[in-house]
Design an enzyme around this catalytic site. Structure first.
Site, PDB file in Angstrom:
ATOM      1  N   GLY A  17      72.551  -4.165  69.902  1.00 13.87           N
ATOM      2  CA  GLY A  17      71.271  -4.763  69.539  1.00 13.87           C
ATOM      3  C   GLY A  17      71.511  -5.972  68.649  1.00 13.87           C
ATOM      4  O   GLY A  17      72.655  -6.393  68.469  1.00 13.87           O
ATOM      5  N   VAL A  21      76.138  -2.476  66.835  1.00 14.18           N
ATOM      6  CA  VAL A  21      76.466  -1.659  68.004  1.00 14.18           C
ATOM      7  C   VAL A  21      75.973  -0.231  67.799  1.00 14.18           C
ATOM      8  O   VAL A  21      75.962   0.274  66.673  1.00 14.18           O
ATOM      9  CB  VAL A  21      78.007  -1.641  68.202  1.00 14.18           C
ATOM     10  N   VAL A  22      75.588   0.433  68.897  1.00 14.75           N
ATOM     11  CA  VAL A  22      75.296   1.866  68.849  1.00 14.75           C
ATOM     12  C   VAL A  22      76.409   2.581  69.614  1.00 14.75           C
ATOM     13  O   VAL A  22      76.694   2.245  70.760  1.00 14.75           O
ATOM     14  CB  VAL A  22      73.915   2.186  69.472  1.00 14.75           C
ATOM     15  N   LYS A  37      74.199   4.457  64.916  1.00 12.79           N
ATOM     16  CA  LYS A  37      73.714   3.078  64.961  1.00 12.79           C
ATOM     17  C   LYS A  37      74.185   2.309  63.746  1.00 12.79           C
ATOM     18  O   LYS A  37      73.984   2.742  62.615  1.00 12.79           O
ATOM     19  CB  LYS A  37      72.182   3.078  65.027  1.00 12.79           C
ATOM     20  N   ASP A 128      58.209  -1.475  65.884  1.00 15.14           N
ATOM     21  CA  ASP A 128      59.100  -2.038  66.896  1.00 15.14           C
ATOM     22  C   ASP A 128      58.999  -1.250  68.215  1.00 15.14           C
ATOM     23  O   ASP A 128      60.009  -0.814  68.761  1.00 15.14           O
ATOM     24  CB  ASP A 128      60.530  -2.039  66.347  1.00 15.14           C
TER      25      ASP A 128
HETATM   26  P1  ATP Z   1      66.957  -4.793  69.108  1.00 12.09           P
HETATM   27  O1  ATP Z   1      68.196  -5.005  68.349  1.00 12.09           O
HETATM   28  O2  ATP Z   1      66.297  -6.057  69.529  1.00 12.09           O
HETATM   29  O3  ATP Z   1      65.995  -3.861  68.433  1.00 12.09           O
HETATM   30  P2  ATP Z   1      67.802  -2.640  70.846  1.00 12.09           P
HETATM   31  O4  ATP Z   1      66.733  -1.655  70.518  1.00 12.09           O
HETATM   32  O5  ATP Z   1      68.284  -2.625  72.277  1.00 12.09           O
HETATM   33  O6  ATP Z   1      67.348  -4.118  70.523  1.00 12.09           O
HETATM   34  P3  ATP Z   1      69.652  -1.143  69.225  1.00 12.09           P
HETATM   35  O7  ATP Z   1      68.545  -0.367  68.599  1.00 12.09           O
HETATM   36  O8  ATP Z   1      70.774  -1.571  68.378  1.00 12.09           O
HETATM   37  O9  ATP Z   1      69.068  -2.452  69.906  1.00 12.09           O
HETATM   38  O10 ATP Z   1      70.203  -0.259  70.432  1.00 12.09           O
HETATM   39  C1  ATP Z   1      71.095  -0.747  71.388  1.00 12.09           C
HETATM   40  C2  ATP Z   1      71.052   0.138  72.641  1.00 12.09           C
HETATM   41  O11 ATP Z   1      71.670   1.399  72.379  1.00 12.09           O
HETATM   42  C3  ATP Z   1      69.638   0.492  73.087  1.00 12.09           C
HETATM   43  O12 ATP Z   1      69.124  -0.504  73.955  1.00 12.09           O
HETATM   44  C4  ATP Z   1      69.813   1.837  73.791  1.00 12.09           C
HETATM   45  O13 ATP Z   1      70.029   1.631  75.176  1.00 12.09           O
HETATM   46  C5  ATP Z   1      71.055   2.423  73.142  1.00 12.09           C
HETATM   47  N1  ATP Z   1      70.698   3.533  72.227  1.00 12.09           N
HETATM   48  C6  ATP Z   1      70.155   3.404  70.996  1.00 12.09           C
HETATM   49  N2  ATP Z   1      69.968   4.602  70.405  1.00 12.09           N
HETATM   50  C7  ATP Z   1      70.408   5.540  71.294  1.00 12.09           C
HETATM   51  C8  ATP Z   1      70.459   6.997  71.273  1.00 12.09           C
HETATM   52  N3  ATP Z   1      70.017   7.705  70.241  1.00 12.09           N
HETATM   53  N4  ATP Z   1      70.949   7.615  72.378  1.00 12.09           N
HETATM   54  C9  ATP Z   1      71.379   6.890  73.437  1.00 12.09           C
HETATM   55  N5  ATP Z   1      71.347   5.539  73.516  1.00 12.09           N
HETATM   56  C10 ATP Z   1      70.860   4.857  72.458  1.00 12.09           C
HETATM   57 MG    MG Z   2      66.609  -0.065  69.203  1.00 13.04          MG
END
Ligand code: ATP
Ligand code: MG
Length: 304
Positions: A17, A21-22, A37, A128
């Site tokens: 995101g 990184v997640v 996260k 969000d």
């Molecule tokens: P932004 O940074 O604009 O909010 P985002 O929501 O995609 O965008 P992140 O919240 O960092 O960014 O998450 C990155 C990705 O990781 C997500 O798009 C999702 O596909 C994956 N992800 C996040 N949390 C989980 C979770 N608990 N289980 C599985 N996948 C997840």
């Molecule tokens: Mg997110």
């Protein structure tokens, strides 16, 4: 009991995101697979401690519509947030060609219940709502993540926000009621946009349709709100979305009104095999991402 980085075995990257990184991780002391996260922030220790403390209320907040919280810690100036791992990932990966209406209504029902839980039990708004923050697991359950529990974290995220696809309600863009000039009703707008995006497999204010970001924001503030295509969706579905996308925030229904709307009232009692839908949608996502990976050119040979 303190959760820490040393307890984690890092397995794979789930996504990236704006803030980091997640990862999928294995928490060795409890044998629980989690999503970890990372939120990169340039903050001092006091602010970081404040964030960790504020996130702590989540230990007491359990709902089937909210991703479980396992704990948070910080390393240097990064916050690490440990949450329930959702096998099938976020909704943006599960709508390659749109989502059937009966499934869409069930998803919406879960999201509205999650938002209502945040409001009534934690007295917070989400801030969000968008497809990447709506997660699905292999049981077909739909849960919200990334809601604004910590005031301190909201503050620093707002400062560094560089979003391009704008799910923000008109009143948030205009900011007439001051810097915090938006309310819970702004989440209802974002919900309306999210429903159209997953239904039609296209973000309604797609940047491709605009010459620049100002045009896009101008369309959100001054244009007519987008609609669900009435040729493909029931009058109830179209009416529900139209109500979420009222330009004036005070005209948008509250969560109880949304739950009482005929579209969701019907969804409440309908029989939909969400598990079956989720596994098909996820399998399709895997096929497509494998196909796009293998069609890529092989890396050039390294010079000796
Ligand atoms: P932004 O940074 O604009 O909010 P985002 O929501 O995609 O965008 P992140 O919240 O960092 O960014 O998450 C990155 C990705 O990781 C997500 O798009 C999702 O596909 C994956 N992800 C996040 N949390 C989980 C979770 N608990 N289980 C599985 N996948 C997840
Ligand atoms: Mg997110």
């Amino acid at each position: 009991y303190q959760i820490s980085m040393a307890q984690m075995k890092v397995l794979e990257v789930l996504g990236r995101g704006q803030y980091g990184v997640v990862h999928k991780v294995f928490h060795q002391p409890t044998h629980v697979t989690m999503a970890l996260k990372e939120i990169r922030l340039e903050l001092n220790k006091r602010a970081l401690q404040q964030i960790i403390m504020e996130l702590d209320v989540l230990h007491k907040a359990r709902s089937p519509y909210i991703v479980d919280f396992y704990g948070a810690f910080f390393v240097e100036s990064c916050v690490y947030y440990c949450m329930e791992y959702m096998d099938f990932g976020s909704l943006d990966r599960l709508y390659p060609s749109g989502i059937p209406e009966a499934v869409l209504a069930k998803i919406t029902l879960s999201v509205v219940k999650g938002l209502q839980f945040l409001k009534t039990k934690l007295n917070i708004m989400h801030r969000d709502v968008k497809p990447t923050n709506i997660l699905v697991n292999k049981k077909g359950e739909v849960k919200l993540c990334d809601f604004g529990v910590s005031g301190e974290l909201n503050k620093s995220l707002a400062k560094t926000h560089v979003g391009c696809q704008s799910y923000m309600a008109p009143e948030r863009i205009v900011g007439t009621s001051g810097p915090e000039g938006y309310t819970i009703q702004s989440d209802v707008w974002s919900l309306g946009l999210t429903i159209i995006e997953v239904a039609t497999a296209r973000f309604p204010y797609d940047t491709a349709g605009f010459t620049n970001i100002f045009d896009q924001l101008n369309a959100i503030v001054n244009g007519d709100p987008p609609k669900l295509p009435s040729s493909r969706y029931s009058p109830n579905a179209c009416d529900f979305v139209a109500k979420c996308l009222a330009k004036e925030s005070k005209n948008r229904p509250n969560y109880q009104k949304l739950l009482d709307h005929p579209w969701l009232a019907e969804a409440e009692s309908s029989e939909v095999d969400m598990e079956e839908w989720a596994s098909r949608a996820h399998a399709l996502f895997l096929t497509r991402s494998n196909a796009s990976n293998s069609s890529k050119m092989p890396p050039p040979a390294r010079p000796p």
